[in-house]
Design a protein around this motif. Sequence first.
Motif, PDB file in Angstrom:
ATOM      1  N   SER A 169      30.509 -27.773 -74.295  1.00  0.00           N
ATOM      2  CA  SER A 169      30.563 -27.930 -75.549  1.00  0.00           C
ATOM      3  C   SER A 169      29.327 -27.246 -76.277  1.00  0.00           C
ATOM      4  N   ALA A 170      29.508 -27.164 -77.495  1.00  0.00           N
ATOM      5  CA  ALA A 170      28.581 -26.379 -78.383  1.00  0.00           C
ATOM      6  C   ALA A 170      27.877 -27.326 -79.545  1.00  0.00           C
ATOM      7  N   CYS A 172      26.731 -26.341 -83.171  1.00  0.00           N
ATOM      8  CA  CYS A 172      26.535 -25.105 -84.121  1.00  0.00           C
ATOM      9  C   CYS A 172      25.760 -25.257 -85.148  1.00  0.00           C
ATOM     10  N   TRP A 235      32.281 -20.419 -83.445  1.00  0.00           N
ATOM     11  CA  TRP A 235      31.769 -21.603 -82.652  1.00  0.00           C
ATOM     12  C   TRP A 235      32.581 -22.837 -83.092  1.00  0.00           C
ATOM     13  N   ALA A 243      32.843 -28.379 -80.521  1.00  0.00           N
ATOM     14  CA  ALA A 243      31.612 -28.117 -81.377  1.00  0.00           C
ATOM     15  C   ALA A 243      31.144 -29.114 -82.149  1.00  0.00           C
TER      16      ALA A 243
END
Length: 340
Positions: A169-170, A172, A235, A243
Amino acid sequence: MRKHKYLQLLLMITCVMVFYNLYRSRSNIITREGCSQAIHDNQYKIVEESSLKALLRLCSNNSVNLNSFLREKMKTFICNQSPEFLSTSRPLVALASYPGSGNTWTRQLIETATGYYTGSIYTDWNFVGSKECPMRRKIFIVKTHLKSNSSIGHPDCAKMAISQLNFSSAICILRNPYNAIAAEFNRQHAVVNKTKDTHFNAGQGIAPEEIFRTTTWTSFVSREAYKWKDMALYWIQNKNIPAYVLVYEKLFENTILETSHLMTFLNFSVTYNSLYCLSSNENRRFKRIIPKWLTNDYIYNNKLRRIVNKVIDMVEITIGTKRKLTDVLNSYHLPIDDKS
C-alpha cells in the motif's frame, strides 16, 4: 445629587466587571483543568476515533489549544525518542511524495506514534532506518519520491541485488504545489552556512533572494509543476497499490487527529500517550525557518501562477471528486491578475 448617583452607578458597574472577570478567570481554570484531566485519564488507553474527537472537542470548546497545552505538559508524558527496528516484519508501505511535501516531518510523526524506525530508498543521513534496505524487513514505512517501486541507488539494496520493492500500500502526501516547489527549490539552492561543529541540512536552508528573479527559478517551476502532478496521479490512481491521501495542510492544522487517521489506515494501534508526544518540539527539528520576504505572492508572478494553477486543475479533474479532494485542491490556487 445627580453627581452622587452617577458615582454610585459607576461603582456598581466597576464591581460587576471585577466579579465577572474573577468568575471568568476561575471558569477558565476549571475548564482548562477539565481538558487536562481528560488528557491524563486517557493517557495509556488505546486510541479510538470517537473518544479522540470528544477529547479534541472538549479542549476546543474550552478554548484550550491542545498542541500548546501538551507542549507545556510534555515533561509529564513518557515520550520515547529512540525508536526500534521491527521484531516482526510487516508489509511494506510507500511514503510517497513530491520533494518538499513534508516527507521528513511525516516520518518523524510516524516514528513517534509507532515507536519504530522508518526507511527510505535513499540513505538519508538523519534517519537510522534509512541505512537498511527495506527488503531486510526491519522497517515497513519507506520514503520515496519516485513514480515506481524502484530501490535503485540504495547501497544496502545493491548488496542484496534488489532493485524493486514490493509495496502492499502507499501513503501519498499531497501538499500545496506552490509551497512544495518553493521548498524543493530552497533545498537545492540553499546557501551553505556550516561550521566545524554542525552538519549543514539543505532541508532547512534558504536560497538567496536574488535567484528567485532569474530564469533558474522560472525554469524550475515550469518543470517541477508537472512533476508534482505526475507524482500525485501515479500514486493516488495506482490500481495495484491502494493509497491513503495524507493532506499536508490538514496534518499541520490538526496533527493529532490526522496522525490517528493514518494509524487506522496502517492498522496500527497506538495509545493516547503516543499521540500526545507528537506535540514535542523534537518533531519539528528539521523545519525550515522562512524569512518574511519569501512569500508566494512575491516569488510567483502571473506567468508562473498560470502554470501551477493549470496542473492543480489537471489533478482536480482527474481525482478531485473521486477522492473528495476538490475543496483541498481548489484552495491551492493563487489569484491571477488578468490585466497583466
